[in-house]
Design a protein around this motif. Sequence first.
Motif, PDB file in Angstrom:
ATOM      1  N   THR A 259       0.833  -1.209   0.000  1.00  0.00           N
ATOM      2  CA  THR A 259       0.000   0.000   0.000  1.00  0.00           C
ATOM      3  C   THR A 259       0.874   1.269   0.000  1.00  0.00           C
ATOM      4  OG1 THR A 259      -0.298  -0.377   2.361  1.00  0.00           O
ATOM      5  CG2 THR A 259      -2.131  -0.966   0.969  1.00  0.00           C
ATOM      6  N   LEU A 262       2.069   1.616  -3.530  1.00  0.00           N
ATOM      7  CA  LEU A 262       0.970   2.044  -4.416  1.00  0.00           C
ATOM      8  C   LEU A 262       0.807   3.562  -4.337  1.00  0.00           C
ATOM      9  CD1 LEU A 262      -1.338   1.069  -6.306  1.00  0.00           C
ATOM     10  CD2 LEU A 262      -2.800   0.966  -4.288  1.00  0.00           C
ATOM     11  N   THR A 263       0.898   4.079  -3.131  1.00  0.00           N
ATOM     12  CA  THR A 263       0.804   5.533  -2.942  1.00  0.00           C
ATOM     13  C   THR A 263       1.933   6.221  -3.702  1.00  0.00           C
ATOM     14  OG1 THR A 263      -0.037   5.053  -0.742  1.00  0.00           O
ATOM     15  CG2 THR A 263       0.626   7.318  -1.153  1.00  0.00           C
ATOM     16  N   TYR A 280      -6.694   2.386  -7.352  1.00  0.00           N
ATOM     17  CA  TYR A 280      -7.585   1.812  -6.325  1.00  0.00           C
ATOM     18  C   TYR A 280      -8.180   2.887  -5.409  1.00  0.00           C
ATOM     19  CZ  TYR A 280      -6.037  -2.797  -7.794  1.00  0.00           C
ATOM     20  OH  TYR A 280      -5.788  -3.911  -8.538  1.00  0.00           O
ATOM     21  N   LEU A 282      -7.034   6.014  -5.137  1.00  0.00           N
ATOM     22  CA  LEU A 282      -6.084   7.114  -4.908  1.00  0.00           C
ATOM     23  C   LEU A 282      -5.785   7.814  -6.235  1.00  0.00           C
ATOM     24  CD1 LEU A 282      -3.489   5.331  -2.587  1.00  0.00           C
ATOM     25  CD2 LEU A 282      -5.320   6.890  -1.891  1.00  0.00           C
ATOM     26  N   LEU A 293      -8.056   4.827  -0.339  1.00  0.00           N
ATOM     27  CA  LEU A 293      -7.835   3.466  -0.821  1.00  0.00           C
ATOM     28  C   LEU A 293      -9.127   2.652  -0.664  1.00  0.00           C
ATOM     29  CD1 LEU A 293      -5.221   2.344  -1.949  1.00  0.00           C
ATOM     30  CD2 LEU A 293      -4.666   1.492   0.324  1.00  0.00           C
TER      31      LEU A 293
END
Length: 490
Positions: A259, A262-263, A280, A282, A293
């Motif tokens: 996560t 992903l950010t 997702y 963001l 998220l």
Amino acid sequence: MSDAPLYLEPRLSAAMTSLLRSGPFLQSLVAALGSPLNVMLPDQIVLNLEVFRSVLRRHQLSGRFFFAHKANRSSALVRRLTTTDAGLDAASIGELQHALGCGFTADKVMATGPKDPEFLWLAARAGAIVHVDGLGELTAAAGFVRTYGLPRLRVLLRLSGCETSGARTLSRTSRFGTSFKALGRLLDTLQYFKDELEPIGVGYHLDTTGLDEKAAALEGCLLAVEELRLRGFRPRAVDVGGGFGVSYLAHAEQWERYTTALTQAVMGARSPMTWGGHGYGLRAENGTLKGALGLYPAFRPVAGAGYLDELLSCPAPRLDRPLGTLLLESLCDLYAEPGRAAVDQCGVTLGTVLEVREAGGGPPMVRLALNSGDIGLEQHGILVDPVLLRRDGTTPATASGRPVGVHLAGNLCLESDLITRRTVFLPALPQPGDLLAFSNTAGYCMDFTATAAQQQPSARRVAVWEEGGSWRWCLDERYWPVLDTGGQRA
Ligand SMILES: Cc1ncc(COP(=O)(O)O)c(C=O)c1O
């Protein structure tokens, strides 16, 4: 900027691990029955509900668990449960008929959700517990009992929108159930129909992971039980619904790492991790991270029966004593309807690799003989890796080999038919004929969203069990929990 493979390895039970090590067995099932294939482990549901039972014992409570059938259509799971003291939550006339046909007696079935007249009638006729969604249903149920001379019907009142402390509403609005504020009208109706209806308790179901909201609703139910008693009724159960959750991942740190990365990817600080840069939920706006998220917390330190334990241990918001203790003092049984958590580790979906296509410098595209309706993991916001089972029956280990990032596409002529929008890391590049095993799909992810789109074959379903160190199987519909049925489930 690190682009090391970001694995999201599934949490696997001992039985699931053993099954996934049986590559030749699984390959032979798919060769015979086609892809996709849903493989059920009916013995697991019994173990799961036993863990729920142990929580009741720890809190010295009595009670009953009703498997929320909506989570999975398998006959094997339902038939296996008939040999235990578990009940079943049927949310449609089809589920009720299925449960009765599998051997459930109606006294162990609870009819939940908003009901059409046929469903309500069959539930009343058979003598199931009716979890009443609202005033209209209560009146209709009483009408059936009166008109058809049925025995007094046991009902539970589904409540919603509990306010605990003044204006602070802790429990979210729901389109189901009756507001706690309208309890008085339900009780008036129950008094009017006292010969037809027997209120055995109250309950709620909240579609949230929030413990505070559930604690508030449970406390509200305990107060509602007192209201019923003041009106001369004899309630004896509080139903805390379902929503205990499942932890899908083996390692918390992989989820944290994923996560975080992903950010970073959404912010452009590392290379994309998804098809088309999907975030997702963001997004980056003028260099600022926006949105939230929209994912299931795939790793959950406390889920399933552990979550129930936590709920019963936590203090009631107003009465400030453990809810389990208050429940014990109320002399009520605890009822619950776990769906997802009841079928944790009870099923795996297998799909054959059809093609592996180079994708212009990006991750190769792996096309599978199934589609996103057959694997609803991503539709439920659950991100987890499939397990690669080679055509020759071997299973490359995650730690070994040369990890490769791929995209997974389905068998529909739709751009959007991706099994996941994530770049998935596998321990080796798949080849046509290999299988991908999506573990833990039994809870809503194998048949809830399956369609007959494009007339692609829908998954067949088999039940498997381990006997003398090897795996046996039969078609799901041929599974009966009886001994010596001509070589079937023993
Ligand atoms: C009334 C009721 N009970 C139980 C469940 C099962 O929930 P879960 O599968 O999250 O445990 C649901 C799910 O929608 C429900 O509506």
